[in-house]
Design an enzyme around this catalytic site. Structure first.
Site, PDB file in Angstrom:
ATOM      1  N   PRO A  85    -141.673  -6.611 -53.023  1.00  0.00           N
ATOM      2  CA  PRO A  85    -140.562  -7.410 -53.553  1.00  0.00           C
ATOM      3  C   PRO A  85    -140.992  -8.438 -54.595  1.00  0.00           C
ATOM      4  O   PRO A  85    -140.157  -8.921 -55.355  1.00  0.00           O
ATOM      5  CB  PRO A  85    -139.999  -8.105 -52.309  1.00  0.00           C
ATOM      6  CG  PRO A  85    -140.480  -7.295 -51.160  1.00  0.00           C
ATOM      7  CD  PRO A  85    -141.802  -6.735 -51.573  1.00  0.00           C
ATOM      8  N   GLU A 122    -146.428  -6.456 -42.786  1.00  0.00           N
ATOM      9  CA  GLU A 122    -146.141  -7.653 -43.585  1.00  0.00           C
ATOM     10  C   GLU A 122    -146.690  -7.536 -45.003  1.00  0.00           C
ATOM     11  O   GLU A 122    -146.512  -8.437 -45.814  1.00  0.00           O
ATOM     12  CB  GLU A 122    -146.716  -8.900 -42.909  1.00  0.00           C
ATOM     13  CG  GLU A 122    -146.090  -9.227 -41.557  1.00  0.00           C
ATOM     14  CD  GLU A 122    -144.579  -9.348 -41.620  1.00  0.00           C
ATOM     15  OE1 GLU A 122    -144.083 -10.168 -42.410  1.00  0.00           O
ATOM     16  OE2 GLU A 122    -143.898  -8.613 -40.889  1.00  0.00           O
ATOM     17  N   ARG A 139    -137.589  11.956 -64.125  1.00  0.00           N
ATOM     18  CA  ARG A 139    -136.532  12.487 -64.991  1.00  0.00           C
ATOM     19  C   ARG A 139    -136.756  12.222 -66.470  1.00  0.00           C
ATOM     20  O   ARG A 139    -136.066  12.765 -67.313  1.00  0.00           O
ATOM     21  CB  ARG A 139    -135.135  12.089 -64.517  1.00  0.00           C
ATOM     22  CG  ARG A 139    -134.887  10.658 -64.257  1.00  0.00           C
ATOM     23  CD  ARG A 139    -133.629  10.465 -63.406  1.00  0.00           C
ATOM     24  NE  ARG A 139    -132.432  10.939 -64.069  1.00  0.00           N
ATOM     25  CZ  ARG A 139    -131.896  10.399 -65.161  1.00  0.00           C
ATOM     26  NH1 ARG A 139    -132.463   9.358 -65.708  1.00  0.00           N
ATOM     27  NH2 ARG A 139    -130.811  10.900 -65.692  1.00  0.00           N
ATOM     28  N   ASP A 199    -126.880   8.895 -69.795  1.00  0.00           N
ATOM     29  CA  ASP A 199    -127.154   7.941 -68.730  1.00  0.00           C
ATOM     30  C   ASP A 199    -126.502   6.593 -68.923  1.00  0.00           C
ATOM     31  O   ASP A 199    -126.488   6.051 -70.016  1.00  0.00           O
ATOM     32  CB  ASP A 199    -128.651   7.645 -68.664  1.00  0.00           C
ATOM     33  CG  ASP A 199    -129.392   8.686 -67.877  1.00  0.00           C
ATOM     34  OD1 ASP A 199    -128.732   9.550 -67.294  1.00  0.00           O
ATOM     35  OD2 ASP A 199    -130.621   8.619 -67.870  1.00  0.00           O
TER      36      ASP A 199
HETATM   37  C1  4GS Z   1    -139.901  -3.473 -51.528  1.00  0.00           C
HETATM   38  C2  4GS Z   1    -138.888  -3.676 -52.477  1.00  0.00           C
HETATM   39  C3  4GS Z   1    -139.901  -3.860 -50.111  1.00  0.00           C
HETATM   40  C4  4GS Z   1    -141.583  -5.533 -47.925  1.00  0.00           C
HETATM   41  C5  4GS Z   1    -142.375  -3.222 -47.455  1.00  0.00           C
HETATM   42  C6  4GS Z   1    -141.882  -5.907 -46.498  1.00  0.00           C
HETATM   43  C7  4GS Z   1    -142.676  -3.677 -46.043  1.00  0.00           C
HETATM   44  C8  4GS Z   1    -141.260  -4.064 -48.043  1.00  0.00           C
HETATM   45  N1  4GS Z   1    -140.887  -2.845 -52.162  1.00  0.00           N
HETATM   46  N2  4GS Z   1    -139.304  -3.181 -53.627  1.00  0.00           N
HETATM   47  N3  4GS Z   1    -142.982  -5.090 -45.999  1.00  0.00           N
HETATM   48  N4  4GS Z   1    -137.716  -4.273 -52.295  1.00  0.00           N
HETATM   49  N5  4GS Z   1    -141.074  -3.702 -49.443  1.00  0.00           N
HETATM   50  O1  4GS Z   1    -138.898  -4.289 -49.583  1.00  0.00           O
HETATM   51  O2  4GS Z   1    -140.515  -2.687 -53.445  1.00  0.00           O
END
Ligand code: 4GS
Length: 228
Positions: free
Chosen positions: A86, A113, A151, A166
Site C-alpha cells: 500500500p 504484516e 494487455r 479504453d
Molecule cells: C496492497 C495494496 C495490500 C498489505 C498485503 C497488508 C498483506 C497487503 N498491495 N496494493 N499485508 N493495496 N497489501 O493491501 O498493493
C-alpha cells in the site's frame, strides 16, 4: 516478455492468470509467466519464511533469507523487481504501459504484516500499490498488475478486446454502448447510433465521454488541464 511472481500462494496466481485473455497469452508464449513459491528457498529447518518483528507489535514479517535467495534465483541483469504494497506508487495506465516495455519483471507479493525493510532497500527497484485499501496478501495486487501490463504486450489482445477504446487512454471515460436488439423491454438505443452517420456518431460519443467524465471523474479532466 517474462514475468516471475514470488508468492506464498502460487496457486492463487495461476488460478487467476491461466484463464481467459492472459491465460491464452501465456499458452501462446507471448507472455512467459511463472509463479514461484517463496517457501522453496527457505533454509529454515521447519520451512518457516516469517518471524516476529524486532521491537514488538502484532503479526509476523517475512524474513530476509528466503526473499533474498528467491530474487537472486529468478532475477536477470537489469530486471525490475517490484514489491506490491500500500505504500508504493499508485498503479495507473501510464505505469502499466511503461512496465509493458520492459523485458523482465520480478513481482514480490507480501504476506502477513509485510517484509523485512532490508529486503526493500537491497532488492526492490520499484514499489507499487493497487489502491488505498488493505488486503490480506499481495498476490491479488500482483495479478492485477500482470493483467493490466499484459494487455499492452503486442499479440495479447485480439480485435475484439481493443486497447484503443479504453477508459483512461485518452484520459476520458468510455461512451455508453449498446448492442441488439434496438428496443429491449421498452428501452430504446439512442437513434444517432442506428443512423449510420459516422461523423454524427463520432460527435455524440465524444460529447458523452466529456459529459460522463465531467460528472463522474472531474479529477481526470483536471489532471489533463490544471486550469480546470
Ligand atoms: C496492497 C495494496 C495490500 C498489505 C498485503 C497488508 C498483506 C497487503 N498491495 N496494493 N499485508 N493495496 N497489501 O493491501 O498493493
Amino acid at each position: 516478455m517474462r514475468i516471475d511472481l514470488l508468492t506464498l500462494f502460487p496457486g492463487m496466481a495461476d488460478g487467476f492468470l491461466r484463464e481467459s485473455v492472459v491465460g491464452k497469452a501465456i499458452e501462446k508464449g507471448v507472455l512467459n509467466f511463472q509463479a514461484h513459491d517463496i517457501r522453496k528457498w527457505t533454509k529454515d529447518k521447519h520451512q518457516r519464511v516469517d518471524d516476529t518483528p524486532f521491537g514488538g507489535g502484532p503479526g509476523m514479517l517475512m524474513s530476509c533469507q528466503p526473499l533474498f535467495d528467491a530474487v537472486g534465483a529468478v532475477s536477470t541483469e537489469g530486471c525490475e523487481v517490484i514489491y506490491l504494497c500500500p505504500d508504493g506508487e499508485l498503479l495507473n495506465q501510464a505505469i502499466a504501459q511503461d512496465l509493458a516495455a520492459k523485458p523482465h519483471l520480478v513481482l514480490v507479493s507480501g504476506h502477513y504484516e509485510g517484509v523485512d525493510e532490508r529486503f526493500r532497500q537491497k532488492k526492490v527497484t520499484r514499489e507499487i500499490s493497487i489502491g488505498d485499501y488493505v488486503l490480506t496478501n499481495g498476490t491479488l495486487p500482483a495479478c492485477v498488475l500482470v493483467d493490466c501490463v499484459a494487455r499492452h504486450i503486442p499479440g495479447v489482445l485480439g480485435d475484439g478486446n481493443s486497447l484503443t477504446g479504453d477508459s483512461f487512454n485518452g484520459c476520458l471515460l468510455s461512451f455508453p454502448q449498446f448492442t441488439r436488439p434496438a428496443v429491449y423491454d421498452g428501452l430504446e438505443v439512442p437513434p444517432v447510433l442506428l443512423g449510420g452517420n459516422h461523423a454524427a456518431i463520432e460527435k455524440w460519443r465524444k460529447e458523452q465521454q466529456l459529459e460522463r467524465t465531467t460528472r463522474r471523474r472531474p479529477d481526470l479532466l483536471r489532471k489533463n488541464d490544471p486550469k480546470l
